[in-house]
Write a protein that holds these residues in place. Structure first.
Motif, PDB file in Angstrom:
ATOM      1  N   ILE A 183       0.870  -1.174   0.000  1.00 37.37           N
ATOM      2  CA  ILE A 183       0.000   0.000   0.000  1.00 37.37           C
ATOM      3  C   ILE A 183       0.905   1.221   0.000  1.00 37.37           C
ATOM      4  CG2 ILE A 183      -1.783   1.284   1.213  1.00 37.37           C
ATOM      5  CD1 ILE A 183      -2.830  -1.280   2.345  1.00 37.37           C
ATOM      6  N   MET A 184       0.841   1.980  -1.088  1.00 40.78           N
ATOM      7  CA  MET A 184       1.710   3.138  -1.272  1.00 40.78           C
ATOM      8  C   MET A 184       0.996   4.424  -0.880  1.00 40.78           C
ATOM      9  SD  MET A 184       3.614   2.431  -4.907  1.00 40.78           S
ATOM     10  CE  MET A 184       4.761   1.052  -5.084  1.00 40.78           C
ATOM     11  N   ASP A 185       1.720   5.326  -0.263  1.00 41.35           N
ATOM     12  CA  ASP A 185       1.252   6.684   0.001  1.00 41.35           C
ATOM     13  C   ASP A 185       1.583   7.514  -1.235  1.00 41.35           C
ATOM     14  OD1 ASP A 185       1.235   9.445   0.683  1.00 41.35           O
ATOM     15  OD2 ASP A 185       1.417   8.951   2.795  1.00 41.35           O
ATOM     16  N   GLN A 186       0.572   7.937  -1.986  1.00 37.13           N
ATOM     17  CA  GLN A 186       0.834   8.578  -3.271  1.00 37.13           C
ATOM     18  C   GLN A 186       1.610   9.887  -3.123  1.00 37.13           C
ATOM     19  OE1 GLN A 186      -3.312   8.584  -4.379  1.00 37.13           O
ATOM     20  NE2 GLN A 186      -3.521  10.801  -4.108  1.00 37.13           N
ATOM     21  N   HIS A 187       1.382  10.615  -2.029  1.00 38.09           N
ATOM     22  CA  HIS A 187       2.091  11.880  -1.839  1.00 38.09           C
ATOM     23  C   HIS A 187       3.565  11.631  -1.521  1.00 38.09           C
ATOM     24  CE1 HIS A 187       2.932  15.994  -0.772  1.00 38.09           C
ATOM     25  NE2 HIS A 187       3.286  15.645   0.452  1.00 38.09           N
ATOM     26  N   ALA A 188       3.854  10.696  -0.617  1.00 38.69           N
ATOM     27  CA  ALA A 188       5.240  10.381  -0.273  1.00 38.69           C
ATOM     28  C   ALA A 188       5.986   9.828  -1.484  1.00 38.69           C
ATOM     29  CB  ALA A 188       5.274   9.378   0.886  1.00 38.69           C
ATOM     30  N   ALA A 189       5.302   8.968  -2.263  1.00 38.67           N
ATOM     31  CA  ALA A 189       5.930   8.405  -3.456  1.00 38.67           C
ATOM     32  C   ALA A 189       6.272   9.496  -4.464  1.00 38.67           C
ATOM     33  CB  ALA A 189       5.012   7.366  -4.081  1.00 38.67           C
ATOM     34  N   HIS A 190       5.336  10.433  -4.665  1.00 44.10           N
ATOM     35  CA  HIS A 190       5.570  11.520  -5.622  1.00 44.10           C
ATOM     36  C   HIS A 190       6.726  12.412  -5.161  1.00 44.10           C
ATOM     37  CE1 HIS A 190       3.726  15.070  -8.106  1.00 44.10           C
ATOM     38  NE2 HIS A 190       4.809  14.568  -8.650  1.00 44.10           N
ATOM     39  N   GLU A 191       6.787  12.714  -3.864  1.00 43.25           N
ATOM     40  CA  GLU A 191       7.899  13.517  -3.355  1.00 43.25           C
ATOM     41  C   GLU A 191       9.232  12.812  -3.586  1.00 43.25           C
ATOM     42  OE1 GLU A 191       7.372  14.703   0.718  1.00 43.25           O
ATOM     43  OE2 GLU A 191       6.523  16.610   0.075  1.00 43.25           O
ATOM     44  N   ARG A 192       9.286  11.503  -3.374  1.00 45.27           N
ATOM     45  CA  ARG A 192      10.526  10.760  -3.599  1.00 45.27           C
ATOM     46  C   ARG A 192      10.934  10.818  -5.072  1.00 45.27           C
ATOM     47  NH1 ARG A 192      15.241   9.549  -1.955  1.00 45.27           N
ATOM     48  NH2 ARG A 192      14.262   9.483   0.105  1.00 45.27           N
ATOM     49  N   ILE A 193       9.974  10.624  -5.981  1.00 45.30           N
ATOM     50  CA  ILE A 193      10.261  10.667  -7.413  1.00 45.30           C
ATOM     51  C   ILE A 193      10.826  12.031  -7.798  1.00 45.30           C
ATOM     52  CG2 ILE A 193       9.185  10.670  -9.704  1.00 45.30           C
ATOM     53  CD1 ILE A 193       7.156   8.591  -8.497  1.00 45.30           C
ATOM     54  N   ASN A 194      10.178  13.097  -7.366  1.00 43.77           N
ATOM     55  CA  ASN A 194      10.624  14.440  -7.708  1.00 43.77           C
ATOM     56  C   ASN A 194      11.970  14.767  -7.065  1.00 43.77           C
ATOM     57  OD1 ASN A 194       8.379  14.975  -9.281  1.00 43.77           O
ATOM     58  ND2 ASN A 194       7.225  15.879  -7.604  1.00 43.77           N
TER      59      ASN A 194
END
Length: 371
Positions: free
Chosen positions: A202-213
């Motif tokens: 289960i991924m946290d979409q906000h945390a994942a997006h911050e990591r990608i950026n």
């Protein structure tokens, strides 16, 4: 962990990031079999977890060091619990490198479901109406700039669907090992659910997006020529005296990220280009917020140097995916793919977990399929 040089041998156990505590009580150090207190060793251990812990969290560990007795002075404290070590900085650096290397080898640093945490009474069925209509999940899908990268042009949704859906034969690999076989979708427009070879994440979409950026900007910073996007209309940033001074000091750093900014009068700056990953952003409020946080000393991430500034810039990014943002399925696929390509997919730059790992055998235990 285990490492050895001609002068010292280090071995022991370190806890995964989700076992971190709010103090150092979970750390034990032994030098030549004697339990000791050592802030230097604690700092070395902490540095090895760089980027994996939130501010104010401390890793757990039991570390044994064996070195020449002549390098250890035990007469620092009456109880002989505190010691002084010659060439202490070298020992600290070796411990940091040993811990960081071991964590880099681990395929799964995500928090795992523990059977004791799941009590039957926590599973409740709501008898009242939902706070939001179900149809909301299928309208106004969020489509951030995931599907464009400096190396590749924008993809259509159909193209993303055609090639990106993983399977058991060709899973998306996190850290090269943890295989994602199916992307199931969003829940409550906040978390992304994916099937893995061992269970589900289960991924946290906000945390994942911050990591990608964050990692995209780090690559920009380290590149000889950072990927940038020129603005169709130049933006003028007007600042007060102190923020303008901070901006002048930050210009070399921002230039390395892909910004093209020049002084435009005494306390004004003209923005001509932004990093490619921030192409959809209005740079004026983003940079203003970034400078305000630097001026007020609110930037505290547990990172060091330029990495901390990059993390702060990402947190100022207002158009990043937030909780409750519906996301179109092709963009979910693209997000999972890009997270899997990250050097550290397990947490956001501020140390919050990007996903939780639920192993299949734990689910079987919860449903009493196995005892």
């Amino acid at each position: 962990i285990q490492s050895e040089t001609s002068a010292v041998r280090i071995h022991g156990l370190i806890g995964k990031p989700f076992l971190a505590r709010s103090n150092r009580t979970g750390q034990s150090f032994f030098i030549n079999g004697r339990w000791v207190r050592s802030l230097a060793l604690s700092y070395g251990l902490q540095a090895g977890f760089h980027g994996l812990l939130m501010q104010g969290q401390y890793p757990t560990a039991v570390v044994f060091l064996e070195l020449d007795l002549e390098r250890v002075d035990v007469n620092v404290h009456p109880t002989k619990q505190e010691v002084r070590i010659s060439n202490e900085s070298e020992l600290k650096s070796l411990l940091q490198e040993t811990v960081a290397k071991r964590l880099a080898e681990e395929a799964d640093l995500a928090p795992q479901m523990k059977a004791a945490r799941l009590q039957a009474e926590t599973w409740q069925v709501s008898s009242g109406p939902s706070s939001a209509p179900l149809s909301q999940s299928f309208t106004r899908p969020f489509a951030p700039n995931f599907m464009t990268s400096p190396a590749a042009g924008p993809q259509t949704a159909a193209a993303a669907m055609a090639h990106a859906e993983p399977s058991a034969e060709s899973p998306i690999l996190l850290r090269g090992k943890l295989g994602i076989t199916k992307i199931l979708g969003q829940i409550h427009n906040t978390f992304i659910v994916v099937e893995t070879e061992e269970g589900l994440l289960i991924m946290d979409q906000h945390a994942a997006h911050e990591r990608i950026n964050f990692e995209a900007l780090v690559r920009n910073f380290e590149a000889a020529t950072p990927a940038a996007q020129r603005l169709l209309m130049q933006e003028v940033l007007e600042l007060g005296m102190r923020p303008a001074e901070l901006m002048r000091d930050s210009l070399p750093f921002l230039s390395k990220l892909g910004f093209e900014i020049e002084a435009f009068g005494e306390n004004a700056f003209v923005i001509r280009a932004v990093p490619a990953i921030l192409a959809d952003e209005n740079p004026v409020p983003l940079l203003k917020t970034f400078l305000e946080e630097k001026e007020e000393g609110r930037i505290k991430t547990g990172l060091e140097g330029k990495a901390e500034d990059i993390a702060a810039l990402i947190s100022c990014k207002r158009k990043s995916v937030k909780a409750h943002d519906p996301i179109a399925y092709p963009v979910l696929v693209s997000m999972v793919e890009r997270l899997s390509a990250c050097e550290n997919p397990f947490s956001c730059p501020h140390g919050r977990p990007a996903f939780l790992n639920y192993r299949f055998n734990e689910l079987e235990k919860q449903f009493k399929r196995v005892l």
